[in-house]
Design a protein around this motif. Structure first.
Motif, PDB file in Angstrom:
ATOM      1  N   ARG A 179      -3.829   1.512  -1.175  1.00 40.57           N
ATOM      2  CA  ARG A 179      -5.067   0.719  -1.491  1.00 40.57           C
ATOM      3  C   ARG A 179      -5.481  -0.583  -2.742  1.00 40.57           C
ATOM      4  O   ARG A 179      -6.159  -1.582  -2.500  1.00 40.57           O
ATOM      5  N   GLU A 180      -4.953   0.031  -4.074  1.00 37.07           N
ATOM      6  CA  GLU A 180      -4.601  -0.745  -4.661  1.00 37.07           C
ATOM      7  C   GLU A 180      -3.764  -2.407  -4.373  1.00 37.07           C
ATOM      8  O   GLU A 180      -3.942  -3.042  -4.799  1.00 37.07           O
ATOM      9  N   LEU A 181      -2.879  -2.098  -3.663  1.00 38.29           N
ATOM     10  CA  LEU A 181      -2.261  -2.855  -3.534  1.00 38.29           C
ATOM     11  C   LEU A 181      -2.626  -3.761  -2.264  1.00 38.29           C
ATOM     12  O   LEU A 181      -2.233  -4.866  -2.505  1.00 38.29           O
ATOM     13  N   ALA A 182      -3.242  -3.247  -1.434  1.00 39.16           N
ATOM     14  CA  ALA A 182      -4.237  -4.246  -0.754  1.00 39.16           C
ATOM     15  C   ALA A 182      -4.981  -5.420  -0.849  1.00 39.16           C
ATOM     16  O   ALA A 182      -5.395  -5.831  -1.029  1.00 39.16           O
ATOM     17  N   ASP A 183      -5.692  -4.567  -2.455  1.00 41.96           N
ATOM     18  CA  ASP A 183      -7.028  -5.394  -3.285  1.00 41.96           C
ATOM     19  C   ASP A 183      -6.214  -6.240  -3.760  1.00 41.96           C
ATOM     20  O   ASP A 183      -7.035  -7.008  -4.364  1.00 41.96           O
ATOM     21  N   ILE A 184      -4.711  -6.553  -4.604  1.00 41.52           N
ATOM     22  CA  ILE A 184      -4.393  -7.540  -4.967  1.00 41.52           C
ATOM     23  C   ILE A 184      -2.901  -8.542  -3.886  1.00 41.52           C
ATOM     24  O   ILE A 184      -2.701  -9.081  -4.339  1.00 41.52           O
ATOM     25  N   GLY A 185      -3.161  -8.193  -2.470  1.00 41.18           N
ATOM     26  CA  GLY A 185      -2.840  -8.746  -0.939  1.00 41.18           C
ATOM     27  C   GLY A 185      -1.053  -8.515  -1.846  1.00 41.18           C
ATOM     28  O   GLY A 185      -0.491  -9.237  -1.158  1.00 41.18           O
ATOM     29  N   ILE A 186      -0.982  -7.189  -1.546  1.00 40.68           N
ATOM     30  CA  ILE A 186       0.896  -7.067  -1.901  1.00 40.68           C
ATOM     31  C   ILE A 186       0.455  -6.196  -0.467  1.00 40.68           C
ATOM     32  O   ILE A 186       0.169  -4.885  -0.894  1.00 40.68           O
ATOM     33  N   SER A 187       1.668  -6.128   0.332  1.00 44.70           N
ATOM     34  CA  SER A 187       2.119  -4.803   0.642  1.00 44.70           C
ATOM     35  C   SER A 187       2.987  -4.693   0.567  1.00 44.70           C
ATOM     36  O   SER A 187       4.287  -4.979  -0.380  1.00 44.70           O
ATOM     37  N   ARG A 188       3.088  -2.976   0.901  1.00 47.51           N
ATOM     38  CA  ARG A 188       4.740  -2.507  -0.160  1.00 47.51           C
ATOM     39  C   ARG A 188       6.204  -3.581   0.469  1.00 47.51           C
ATOM     40  O   ARG A 188       6.826  -2.653  -0.589  1.00 47.51           O
ATOM     41  N   ALA A 189       6.432  -3.607   1.383  1.00 45.34           N
ATOM     42  CA  ALA A 189       7.274  -4.101   1.321  1.00 45.34           C
ATOM     43  C   ALA A 189       7.650  -5.583   1.285  1.00 45.34           C
ATOM     44  O   ALA A 189       8.914  -6.155   1.293  1.00 45.34           O
ATOM     45  N   ASP A 190       6.539  -5.701   0.769  1.00 45.72           N
ATOM     46  CA  ASP A 190       6.875  -7.367  -0.588  1.00 45.72           C
ATOM     47  C   ASP A 190       7.368  -6.661  -1.843  1.00 45.72           C
ATOM     48  O   ASP A 190       7.927  -8.007  -3.082  1.00 45.72           O
TER      49      ASP A 190
END
Length: 47
Positions: free
Chosen positions: A26-37
């Motif tokens: 959720r935190e990654l999505a909030d800042i526009g990052i996917s785990r693959a990035d």
């Protein structure tokens, strides 16, 4: 090649990788990052 700079870059890469990896999906999505990035972003932190 400067060994001190290389070691500093490795530490910076690992710190960035660890910090981003510790975030929730959720935190990654909030800042526009996917785990693959995460690895690519960590590499950019040492340029």
């Amino acid at each position: 090649m400067n060994i001190a700079r290389t070691l500093r870059n490795i530490r910076s890469y690992r710190a960035t990788l660890n910090e981003l990896s510790s975030l929730s999906q959720r935190e990654l999505a909030d800042i526009g990052i996917s785990r693959a990035d995460i690895p690519a972003l960590a590499r950019r932190s040492v340029r």
